[in-house]
Design a protein around this motif. Structure first.
Motif, PDB file in Angstrom:
ATOM      1  N   ASP A   1       0.886  -1.240   0.005  1.00  0.00           N
ATOM      2  CA  ASP A   1      -0.105  -0.012  -0.004  1.00  0.00           C
ATOM      3  C   ASP A   1       0.797   1.388   0.043  1.00  0.00           C
ATOM      4  O   ASP A   1       1.638   1.330   0.592  1.00  0.00           O
ATOM      5  CB  ASP A   1      -1.005   0.092   1.191  1.00  0.00           C
ATOM      6  CG  ASP A   1      -1.949   1.154   1.317  1.00  0.00           C
ATOM      7  OD1 ASP A   1      -2.403   1.642   0.188  1.00  0.00           O
ATOM      8  OD2 ASP A   1      -2.029   1.922   2.423  1.00  0.00           O
ATOM      9  N   SER A   2       0.780   1.977  -1.029  1.00  0.00           N
ATOM     10  CA  SER A   2       1.351   3.366  -1.115  1.00  0.00           C
ATOM     11  C   SER A   2       2.805   3.130  -0.919  1.00  0.00           C
ATOM     12  O   SER A   2       3.842   3.870  -0.453  1.00  0.00           O
ATOM     13  CB  SER A   2       1.163   4.275   0.150  1.00  0.00           C
ATOM     14  OG  SER A   2      -0.439   4.595   0.103  1.00  0.00           O
ATOM     15  N   GLY A   3       3.461   2.109  -1.719  1.00  0.00           N
ATOM     16  CA  GLY A   3       4.980   1.960  -1.821  1.00  0.00           C
ATOM     17  C   GLY A   3       5.572   1.131  -0.610  1.00  0.00           C
ATOM     18  O   GLY A   3       6.595   1.104  -0.471  1.00  0.00           O
ATOM     19  N   LEU A   4       4.675   0.617   0.152  1.00  0.00           N
ATOM     20  CA  LEU A   4       5.160  -0.051   1.511  1.00  0.00           C
ATOM     21  C   LEU A   4       4.447  -1.311   1.580  1.00  0.00           C
ATOM     22  O   LEU A   4       3.242  -1.493   1.383  1.00  0.00           O
ATOM     23  CB  LEU A   4       4.745   0.854   2.878  1.00  0.00           C
ATOM     24  CG  LEU A   4       5.273   2.069   2.845  1.00  0.00           C
ATOM     25  CD1 LEU A   4       4.548   2.934   4.248  1.00  0.00           C
ATOM     26  CD2 LEU A   4       6.702   2.071   3.146  1.00  0.00           C
TER      27      LEU A   4
ATOM     28  N   PRO B   1       0.134  -2.156  -5.659  1.00  0.00           N
ATOM     29  CA  PRO B   1      -0.665  -2.288  -4.585  1.00  0.00           C
ATOM     30  C   PRO B   1      -1.617  -3.467  -4.526  1.00  0.00           C
ATOM     31  O   PRO B   1      -2.074  -3.680  -5.458  1.00  0.00           O
ATOM     32  CB  PRO B   1      -1.370  -0.879  -4.528  1.00  0.00           C
ATOM     33  CG  PRO B   1      -1.482  -0.457  -5.884  1.00  0.00           C
ATOM     34  CD  PRO B   1      -0.334  -1.034  -6.464  1.00  0.00           C
TER      35      PRO B   1
ATOM     36  N   THR C   1       7.248  -3.854   8.419  1.00  0.00           N
ATOM     37  CA  THR C   1       6.869  -2.813   7.056  1.00  0.00           C
ATOM     38  C   THR C   1       8.208  -2.322   6.580  1.00  0.00           C
ATOM     39  O   THR C   1       9.252  -2.263   7.407  1.00  0.00           O
ATOM     40  CB  THR C   1       5.958  -1.662   7.343  1.00  0.00           C
ATOM     41  OG1 THR C   1       4.823  -2.397   7.934  1.00  0.00           O
ATOM     42  CG2 THR C   1       5.990  -0.782   6.377  1.00  0.00           C
TER      43      THR C   1
ATOM     44  N   PRO D   1      10.096  -0.215   2.609  1.00  0.00           N
ATOM     45  CA  PRO D   1       9.566   0.334   1.374  1.00  0.00           C
ATOM     46  C   PRO D   1       9.631  -0.505   0.249  1.00  0.00           C
ATOM     47  O   PRO D   1      10.709  -1.100   0.122  1.00  0.00           O
ATOM     48  CB  PRO D   1      10.678   1.506   1.335  1.00  0.00           C
ATOM     49  CG  PRO D   1      11.741   1.177   2.284  1.00  0.00           C
ATOM     50  CD  PRO D   1      11.034   0.417   3.376  1.00  0.00           C
TER      51      PRO D   1
ATOM     52  N   PRO E   1       8.802   0.371  -3.492  1.00  0.00           N
ATOM     53  CA  PRO E   1       8.121   1.360  -4.294  1.00  0.00           C
ATOM     54  C   PRO E   1       7.701   0.892  -5.752  1.00  0.00           C
ATOM     55  O   PRO E   1       6.932   1.367  -6.498  1.00  0.00           O
ATOM     56  CB  PRO E   1       9.256   2.555  -4.461  1.00  0.00           C
ATOM     57  CG  PRO E   1      10.399   1.960  -4.123  1.00  0.00           C
ATOM     58  CD  PRO E   1       9.930   0.963  -3.131  1.00  0.00           C
TER      59      PRO E   1
END
Length: 337
Positions: free
Chosen positions: A243-246, A261, A253, A255, A257
């Motif tokens: 979600d949102s690059g994570l 998603p 969690t 990153p 990128p």
């Protein structure tokens, strides 16, 4: 351009290569990557004309090579052991193809000097090949294959007989040589580090078939299935959400990128988990030292997972550690559901 279409090779009733399609563009390097016995060397030999195909075709720039003998295909060959001529010096080995082609002596000498400089052996022309190290012999074999300017260079496990440190260095040198010479090449290897160093594109082979083809980064990040992911070093598979690059999974969690998603399955290589302050803890059950890190086996939640840590910070067996997720060791296999 090399094009292989529907190529199948049999050894009696055994199907070594089954319905393979690959292409290598002019000036590009394609690595055939797979475990021992998967058929990659047989495929290379069929491209060279050294193995008879039961079906399919090999063509160059649209011209079918099915009935063209090996020595007429204009392909260069480099094998694992180099297969140098022990009775010839370095220059004599490199010049062999040029002499057989009838090139003038002055032209041969200039080309030999050019190639020896390219492969880092300038001044070695008068040396006996039996006095060279394994790495130097492979450089001579490469120079000999490149000397006649082949339209395609075929390399069958060219570095596998060398020790790890020398292989790493020679892989870098070989990548430089191929790009400097602008050579179109097909490289067979079982080593994914070697494949990703040398190639513009990678074709992963398993049980006689191509399972995935793509840019090295794409294959590394997105193995097509679990078997391919395991071959590329993933030993643990966990559900996750991007979600949102994570990406978030049970180990925390991180990153990511480049990942789309949604719910996914993550493949975790040993380097995907590092000793840190993440949400999952466990007990070190074994420790192995590498040249620049320590690899740990950690018992957690009734299973054993791999993790890494700096050598200076490596905990003792029996110590309790917490694990944190490292994105560089993560692969995204597929969406879930």
């Amino acid at each position: 351009m090399l094009r292989v279409a529907g190529l199948t090779v049999h050894y009696g009733a055994f199907v070594a290569v089954s319905d393979v399609d690959i292409e290598v563009a002019d000036g590009a390097v394609l690595a055939l990557l797979g475990p021992s016995g998967c058929g990659k060397s047989t495929l290379l030999r069929a491209v060279a004309g050294l193995e008879q195909a039961a079906a399919g075709a090999v063509s160059w720039d649209g011209a079918d090579l099915s009935h063209v003998p090996v020595h007429r295909r204009g392909f260069g060959l480099v094998f694992q052991d180099g297969q140098l001529f022990p009775h010839r010096d370095v220059a004599g080995n490199v010049a062999f193809g040029l002499r057989m082609r009838g090139d003038a002596p002055a032209s041969r000498r200039a080309r030999v000097a050019e190639l020896l400089d390219l492969v880092g052996l300038a001044g070695y022309g008068d040396r006996s090949v039996t006095e060279l190290s394994g790495g130097e012999q492979q450089r001579v074999a490469l120079a000999r294959a490149l000397a006649p300017r082949p339209r395609l260079l075929l390399l069958d496990e060219p570095l596998s007989a060398l020790d790890r440190a020398l292989r790493d260095q020679l892989a870098l040198d070989l990548a430089r040589v191929l790009r400097t010479a602008g050579t179109t090449a097909l490289v067979v290897t079982h080593d994914h580090d070697e494949a990703f160093t040398l190639a513009d594109r990678v074709a992963v082979m398993r049980a006689g078939r191509i399972s995935q083809t793509g840019h090295p980064a794409e294959v590394w990040r997105h193995p097509v299935d679990e078997n391919t992911a395991r071959f590329l070093g993933c030993g643990l598979f966990v559900p996750a959400v991007v979600d949102s690059g994570l990406v978030t999974c049970e180990f925390g969690t991180a990153p990511l990128p480049w990942a789309a998603p949604g719910p996914v399955v993550l493949g975790l290589r040993p380097s995907a988990l590092r000793v840190g302050d993440g949400p999952v803890g466990g007990t070190v059950s074994a420790r192995v030292h590498r040249h620049d890190h320590a690899r740990l086996m950690v018992e957690t939640g009734g299973r054993t997972v791999d993790a890494v840590v700096g050598i200076a910070d490596a905990p003792e067996v029996g110590a309790h550690v917490r694990l944190t997720l490292v994105p560089d060791g993560v692969a995204v296999l597929s969406r879930r559901g």
